[in-house]
Design a protein around this motif. Structure first.
Motif, PDB file in Angstrom:
ATOM      1  N   ALA A  39       0.474  -1.302   0.162  1.00  0.00           N
ATOM      2  CA  ALA A  39      -0.043  -0.275   0.044  1.00  0.00           C
ATOM      3  C   ALA A  39       1.099   0.697  -0.404  1.00  0.00           C
ATOM      4  O   ALA A  39       0.407   2.506  -1.039  1.00  0.00           O
ATOM      5  CB  ALA A  39      -0.419  -0.459   1.298  1.00  0.00           C
ATOM      6  N   VAL A  40       2.146   1.308   0.629  1.00  0.00           N
ATOM      7  CA  VAL A  40       2.626   2.324   0.986  1.00  0.00           C
ATOM      8  C   VAL A  40       3.410   2.507  -0.803  1.00  0.00           C
ATOM      9  O   VAL A  40       3.384   3.670  -1.089  1.00  0.00           O
ATOM     10  CB  VAL A  40       4.070   2.304   1.781  1.00  0.00           C
ATOM     11  CG1 VAL A  40       4.891   3.661   1.698  1.00  0.00           C
ATOM     12  CG2 VAL A  40       2.781   2.080   3.509  1.00  0.00           C
ATOM     13  N   ALA A  41       4.145   1.302  -1.346  1.00  0.00           N
ATOM     14  CA  ALA A  41       5.005   1.559  -2.406  1.00  0.00           C
ATOM     15  C   ALA A  41       3.987   2.084  -3.543  1.00  0.00           C
ATOM     16  O   ALA A  41       4.221   2.779  -4.245  1.00  0.00           O
ATOM     17  CB  ALA A  41       5.285   0.332  -2.491  1.00  0.00           C
ATOM     18  N   THR A  42       2.415   2.118  -3.429  1.00  0.00           N
ATOM     19  CA  THR A  42       2.020   2.274  -4.392  1.00  0.00           C
ATOM     20  C   THR A  42       1.281   3.678  -4.255  1.00  0.00           C
ATOM     21  O   THR A  42       0.949   4.610  -5.130  1.00  0.00           O
ATOM     22  CB  THR A  42       0.526   1.205  -4.271  1.00  0.00           C
ATOM     23  OG1 THR A  42       0.223  -0.036  -4.811  1.00  0.00           O
ATOM     24  CG2 THR A  42      -0.855   1.728  -5.784  1.00  0.00           C
ATOM     25  N   TYR A  43       1.482   4.193  -3.143  1.00  0.00           N
ATOM     26  CA  TYR A  43       0.778   5.653  -2.912  1.00  0.00           C
ATOM     27  C   TYR A  43       1.688   6.311  -3.100  1.00  0.00           C
ATOM     28  O   TYR A  43       1.822   7.296  -3.687  1.00  0.00           O
ATOM     29  CB  TYR A  43       1.045   5.710  -1.434  1.00  0.00           C
ATOM     30  CG  TYR A  43      -0.303   6.845  -0.455  1.00  0.00           C
ATOM     31  CD1 TYR A  43      -1.033   7.227  -1.034  1.00  0.00           C
ATOM     32  CD2 TYR A  43       0.950   7.396  -0.400  1.00  0.00           C
ATOM     33  CE1 TYR A  43      -1.670   9.042  -0.173  1.00  0.00           C
ATOM     34  CE2 TYR A  43       0.803   9.381   0.637  1.00  0.00           C
ATOM     35  CZ  TYR A  43      -0.953   9.330   0.324  1.00  0.00           C
ATOM     36  OH  TYR A  43      -1.150  10.794   0.624  1.00  0.00           O
ATOM     37  N   LYS A  44       2.855   6.438  -3.061  1.00  0.00           N
ATOM     38  CA  LYS A  44       3.843   6.795  -2.911  1.00  0.00           C
ATOM     39  C   LYS A  44       4.677   6.953  -4.419  1.00  0.00           C
ATOM     40  O   LYS A  44       4.354   8.000  -5.008  1.00  0.00           O
ATOM     41  CB  LYS A  44       5.680   5.795  -2.532  1.00  0.00           C
ATOM     42  CG  LYS A  44       6.818   6.612  -3.332  1.00  0.00           C
ATOM     43  CD  LYS A  44       8.378   5.616  -1.834  1.00  0.00           C
ATOM     44  CE  LYS A  44       9.646   6.422  -2.494  1.00  0.00           C
ATOM     45  NZ  LYS A  44      10.812   5.692  -2.593  1.00  0.00           N
ATOM     46  N   ALA A  45       4.420   5.689  -5.467  1.00  0.00           N
ATOM     47  CA  ALA A  45       4.475   5.796  -7.452  1.00  0.00           C
ATOM     48  C   ALA A  45       3.159   6.560  -7.460  1.00  0.00           C
ATOM     49  O   ALA A  45       3.799   7.523  -8.914  1.00  0.00           O
ATOM     50  CB  ALA A  45       4.402   4.284  -7.556  1.00  0.00           C
ATOM     51  N   GLN A  46       2.442   6.551  -6.531  1.00  0.00           N
ATOM     52  CA  GLN A  46       1.063   7.486  -7.230  1.00  0.00           C
ATOM     53  C   GLN A  46       1.010   8.743  -7.196  1.00  0.00           C
ATOM     54  O   GLN A  46       0.469   9.704  -7.438  1.00  0.00           O
ATOM     55  CB  GLN A  46      -0.590   7.387  -7.016  1.00  0.00           C
ATOM     56  CG  GLN A  46      -0.763   5.535  -7.713  1.00  0.00           C
ATOM     57  CD  GLN A  46      -1.641   5.489  -7.282  1.00  0.00           C
ATOM     58  OE1 GLN A  46      -2.576   6.223  -6.300  1.00  0.00           O
ATOM     59  NE2 GLN A  46      -1.693   3.832  -7.691  1.00  0.00           N
ATOM     60  N   SER A  47       2.152   9.346  -6.060  1.00  0.00           N
ATOM     61  CA  SER A  47       1.615  10.805  -5.596  1.00  0.00           C
ATOM     62  C   SER A  47       3.283  11.346  -6.802  1.00  0.00           C
ATOM     63  O   SER A  47       3.733  10.878  -6.350  1.00  0.00           O
ATOM     64  CB  SER A  47       2.701  10.318  -4.181  1.00  0.00           C
ATOM     65  OG  SER A  47       3.784  10.839  -3.915  1.00  0.00           O
ATOM     66  N   PRO A  48       2.888  12.701  -6.485  1.00  0.00           N
ATOM     67  CA  PRO A  48       3.522  13.337  -7.338  1.00  0.00           C
ATOM     68  C   PRO A  48       4.934  13.913  -6.860  1.00  0.00           C
ATOM     69  O   PRO A  48       6.259  13.564  -7.907  1.00  0.00           O
ATOM     70  CB  PRO A  48       2.385  15.010  -7.731  1.00  0.00           C
ATOM     71  CG  PRO A  48       1.912  15.051  -7.503  1.00  0.00           C
ATOM     72  CD  PRO A  48       1.372  13.823  -6.835  1.00  0.00           C
ATOM     73  N   GLY A  49       5.218  13.514  -5.523  1.00  0.00           N
ATOM     74  CA  GLY A  49       6.648  14.029  -4.847  1.00  0.00           C
ATOM     75  C   GLY A  49       6.946  12.411  -4.399  1.00  0.00           C
ATOM     76  O   GLY A  49       8.705  12.669  -3.756  1.00  0.00           O
ATOM     77  N   GLY A  50       6.714  11.830  -5.123  1.00  0.00           N
ATOM     78  CA  GLY A  50       7.058  10.477  -5.242  1.00  0.00           C
ATOM     79  C   GLY A  50       8.347   9.591  -6.142  1.00  0.00           C
ATOM     80  O   GLY A  50       8.378   8.542  -5.978  1.00  0.00           O
ATOM     81  N   GLY A  51       8.046  10.827  -7.245  1.00  0.00           N
ATOM     82  CA  GLY A  51       9.409  10.316  -8.435  1.00  0.00           C
ATOM     83  C   GLY A  51       8.193  10.056  -9.624  1.00  0.00           C
ATOM     84  O   GLY A  51       8.901   9.684 -10.844  1.00  0.00           O
ATOM     85  N   ASN A  52       7.068   9.695  -8.983  1.00  0.00           N
ATOM     86  CA  ASN A  52       6.213   9.712 -10.489  1.00  0.00           C
ATOM     87  C   ASN A  52       6.312  10.868 -11.253  1.00  0.00           C
ATOM     88  O   ASN A  52       5.338  11.427 -11.046  1.00  0.00           O
ATOM     89  CB  ASN A  52       5.297   8.346  -9.964  1.00  0.00           C
ATOM     90  CG  ASN A  52       4.223   8.374 -11.443  1.00  0.00           C
ATOM     91  OD1 ASN A  52       4.577   8.578 -12.536  1.00  0.00           O
ATOM     92  ND2 ASN A  52       3.594   6.847 -11.387  1.00  0.00           N
ATOM     93  N   LYS A  53       6.412  10.747 -12.889  1.00  0.00           N
ATOM     94  CA  LYS A  53       6.202  11.913 -13.892  1.00  0.00           C
ATOM     95  C   LYS A  53       5.745  11.792 -14.708  1.00  0.00           C
ATOM     96  O   LYS A  53       5.571  12.366 -15.509  1.00  0.00           O
ATOM     97  CB  LYS A  53       8.394  12.787 -13.562  1.00  0.00           C
ATOM     98  CG  LYS A  53       8.764  12.285 -13.247  1.00  0.00           C
ATOM     99  CD  LYS A  53       8.304  13.917 -12.061  1.00  0.00           C
ATOM    100  CE  LYS A  53       9.639  13.945 -11.077  1.00  0.00           C
ATOM    101  NZ  LYS A  53       9.841  14.640  -9.649  1.00  0.00           N
TER     102      LYS A  53
END
Length: 84
Positions: free
Chosen positions: A34-48
């Motif tokens: 869940a944390v990995a998914t949330y991180k990938a979806q957030s703009p600050g998570g490195g996903n551009k």
């Protein structure tokens, strides 16, 4: 890997345990996913991806004239915000 202590409502724990059972995973594994998914979806998570999705949004705008001039006017605060 660091361990954390988190307080969750009992209802959330029951939900989490049910998801873990459905997936054949531990509660901790479901939380990590869940944390990995949330991180990938957030703009600050490195996903551009959000940059690519927004590319070209204004390409067909006719109400702003020259895009560069419009941008410079906003930066210099030369336009009334009612016009924007």
């Amino acid at each position: 890997m660091t361990r954390i202590l988190a307080d969750l409502p009992d209802e959330d724990i029951r939900w989490l345990d049910a998801r873990a059972a459905e997936q054949g995973k531990s509660r901790a594994a479901v939380l990590r996913d869940a944390v990995a998914t949330y991180k990938a979806q957030s703009p600050g998570g490195g996903n551009k991806d959000w940059i690519e999705r927004g590319f070209g949004y204004w390409k067909d705008r006719t109400d702003i004239g020259d895009g560069v001039e419009y941008q410079q006017a906003i930066r210099e605060d030369r336009r009334s915000y009612d016009d924007i």
